[in-house]
Design a protein around this motif. Structure first.
Motif, mmCIF file in Angstrom:
data_model
loop_
_atom_site.group_PDB
_atom_site.id
_atom_site.type_symbol
_atom_site.label_atom_id
_atom_site.label_comp_id
_atom_site.label_asym_id
_atom_site.label_seq_id
_atom_site.Cartn_x
_atom_site.Cartn_y
_atom_site.Cartn_z
ATOM 1 N N SER A 8 -3.874 6.404 -13.236
ATOM 2 C CA SER A 8 -3.358 7.423 -12.133
ATOM 3 C C SER A 8 -2.361 6.853 -10.806
ATOM 4 C CB SER A 8 -4.466 8.610 -12.295
ATOM 5 O OG SER A 8 -5.285 8.054 -11.110
ATOM 6 N N LEU A 9 -2.603 5.717 -10.240
ATOM 7 C CA LEU A 9 -2.680 5.341 -8.886
ATOM 8 C C LEU A 9 -1.015 5.550 -8.849
ATOM 9 C CD1 LEU A 9 -5.376 2.784 -8.166
ATOM 10 C CD2 LEU A 9 -5.421 4.577 -7.569
ATOM 11 N N GLY A 10 -0.516 5.563 -8.385
ATOM 12 C CA GLY A 10 1.571 5.122 -8.195
ATOM 13 C C GLY A 10 2.112 4.373 -8.013
ATOM 14 N N MET A 11 2.881 3.893 -7.811
ATOM 15 C CA MET A 11 3.419 2.101 -7.849
ATOM 16 C C MET A 11 3.373 2.109 -7.478
ATOM 17 S SD MET A 11 4.299 0.687 -10.077
ATOM 18 C CE MET A 11 6.001 0.290 -10.966
ATOM 19 N N HIS A 12 3.551 2.711 -5.001
ATOM 20 C CA HIS A 12 3.580 2.409 -3.902
ATOM 21 C C HIS A 12 2.278 1.260 -3.655
ATOM 22 C CE1 HIS A 12 1.475 6.046 -4.023
ATOM 23 N NE2 HIS A 12 0.901 5.584 -2.529
ATOM 24 N N THR A 13 1.003 2.040 -4.666
ATOM 25 C CA THR A 13 -0.390 1.287 -4.276
ATOM 26 C C THR A 13 -0.566 0.595 -5.142
ATOM 27 O OG1 THR A 13 -1.379 4.118 -4.379
ATOM 28 C CG2 THR A 13 -2.653 1.551 -4.818
ATOM 29 N N ILE A 57 0.769 5.385 4.908
ATOM 30 C CA ILE A 57 2.422 6.714 5.616
ATOM 31 C C ILE A 57 3.141 6.685 3.304
ATOM 32 C CG2 ILE A 57 4.959 7.047 6.424
ATOM 33 C CD1 ILE A 57 3.687 4.874 8.255
ATOM 34 N N SER A 58 3.178 6.022 3.309
ATOM 35 C CA SER A 58 4.318 6.469 1.984
ATOM 36 C C SER A 58 2.758 7.388 1.196
ATOM 37 C CB SER A 58 4.690 5.510 0.599
ATOM 38 O OG SER A 58 3.735 4.329 0.713
ATOM 39 N N ASP A 59 1.736 7.303 0.763
ATOM 40 C CA ASP A 59 0.973 7.884 0.424
ATOM 41 C C ASP A 59 0.857 9.186 0.458
ATOM 42 O OD1 ASP A 59 -1.041 8.200 -1.701
ATOM 43 O OD2 ASP A 59 -2.657 8.311 -0.269
ATOM 44 N N ALA A 60 1.034 9.173 1.874
ATOM 45 C CA ALA A 60 0.545 10.680 2.780
ATOM 46 C C ALA A 60 1.746 11.689 2.655
ATOM 47 C CB ALA A 60 0.400 10.637 4.313
ATOM 48 N N ARG A 61 3.148 11.073 2.128
ATOM 49 C CA ARG A 61 3.952 12.302 1.483
ATOM 50 C C ARG A 61 4.169 11.841 -0.131
ATOM 51 N NH1 ARG A 61 8.611 7.707 4.687
ATOM 52 N NH2 ARG A 61 8.684 8.512 6.546
ATOM 53 N N SER A 90 -8.574 11.064 2.318
ATOM 54 C CA SER A 90 -7.776 11.381 1.386
ATOM 55 C C SER A 90 -8.537 11.616 -0.276
ATOM 56 C CB SER A 90 -6.713 10.513 1.206
ATOM 57 O OG SER A 90 -6.603 9.105 0.618
ATOM 58 N N ARG A 91 -9.304 10.169 -0.516
ATOM 59 C CA ARG A 91 -10.120 10.533 -1.898
ATOM 60 C C ARG A 91 -11.726 10.783 -1.507
ATOM 61 N NH1 ARG A 91 -5.370 7.555 -1.703
ATOM 62 N NH2 ARG A 91 -4.392 7.296 -2.793
ATOM 63 N N GLY A 92 -11.883 10.943 -0.521
ATOM 64 C CA GLY A 92 -13.699 11.501 -0.248
ATOM 65 C C GLY A 92 -14.439 10.124 -0.873
ATOM 66 N N TRP A 93 -15.729 10.527 -1.916
ATOM 67 C CA TRP A 93 -16.120 9.395 -2.136
ATOM 68 C C TRP A 93 -15.498 8.409 -3.268
ATOM 69 C CZ3 TRP A 93 -20.098 8.512 0.917
ATOM 70 C CH2 TRP A 93 -20.920 9.907 1.292
ATOM 71 N N LYS A 94 -14.200 8.501 -3.984
ATOM 72 C CA LYS A 94 -14.029 7.811 -4.686
ATOM 73 C C LYS A 94 -12.959 6.453 -3.661
ATOM 74 C CE LYS A 94 -11.476 10.767 -7.076
ATOM 75 N NZ LYS A 94 -10.114 11.168 -8.231
ATOM 76 N N GLY A 95 -12.614 6.784 -2.568
ATOM 77 C CA GLY A 95 -12.054 6.122 -1.807
ATOM 78 C C GLY A 95 -12.932 4.897 -1.650
ATOM 79 N N LEU A 96 -13.998 5.506 -1.299
ATOM 80 C CA LEU A 96 -15.203 4.066 -1.139
ATOM 81 C C LEU A 96 -15.568 3.051 -1.686
ATOM 82 C CD1 LEU A 96 -17.636 3.473 1.443
ATOM 83 C CD2 LEU A 96 -18.679 4.644 -0.471
ATOM 84 N N ALA A 97 -15.279 3.560 -3.284
ATOM 85 C CA ALA A 97 -15.141 2.858 -4.544
ATOM 86 C C ALA A 97 -14.087 1.636 -4.461
ATOM 87 C CB ALA A 97 -15.402 3.673 -5.758
ATOM 88 N N TYR A 98 -12.960 2.610 -4.111
ATOM 89 C CA TYR A 98 -11.759 1.982 -4.202
ATOM 90 C C TYR A 98 -10.813 1.281 -2.898
ATOM 91 C CZ TYR A 98 -8.646 5.108 -6.822
ATOM 92 O OH TYR A 98 -8.680 6.300 -7.873
#
Length: 135
Positions: A8-13, A57-61, A90-98
């Motif tokens: 589900s991550l975007g192509m920019h990621t 910046i691209s993820d925030a957009r 931006s992702r909460g606790w999932k951001g820690l896993a990322y």
């Protein structure tokens, strides 16, 4: 259930990850090549930080919360700190896993580049010279 879904991550990621891991491999390779490390490691690190700020910046957009130009400038200046903070925000606790998955992959890619560079330079994969201050 709110699970982590990598598809589900975007192509920019995915592009950021490919670019960041490629630069990390190059940094690891250059550490093992003492005759080539003058400014290239610094250049690769600056490109890595700039790519992190560009991803923010691209993820925030993409999420509908674009930053102003002044904030974008400070994201580039403080990219080493602001990129993980934005990921957690931006992702909460999932951001820690990322972040954990990124750091584990970053370590293995840098280690692979270091070993390849050391093998190419000295033909002895585990004999690593890190400089005059490390014994």
């Amino acid at each position: 259930m709110n699970a982590i879904r990598p598809w589900s991550l975007g192509m920019h990621t995915w592009l950021f990850l490919a670019y960041a891991y490629g630069l990390t491999f190059l940094i690891g390779y250059l550490v093992a090549a003492p005759n080539q490390r003058n400014g290239m490691i610094l250049l690769c690190q600056c490109l890595l930080y700039a790519s992190g700020a560009t991803w923010v910046i691209s993820d925030a957009r993409r999420r509908g919360r674009p930053f102003t130009t002044a904030v974008g400038f400070w994201l580039f200046v403080t990219a080493l700190v602001s990129t993980p903070i934005y990921t957690l925000w931006s992702r909460g606790w999932k951001g820690l896993a990322y972040l954990g998955l990124f750091l584990v992959g970053w370590y293995f890619v840098a280690f692979a580049g270091l070993n390849l560079g050391n093998y190419v330079m000295s033909q002895q994969p585990w004999d690593i010279d890190l400089g005059p201050f490390v014994e």
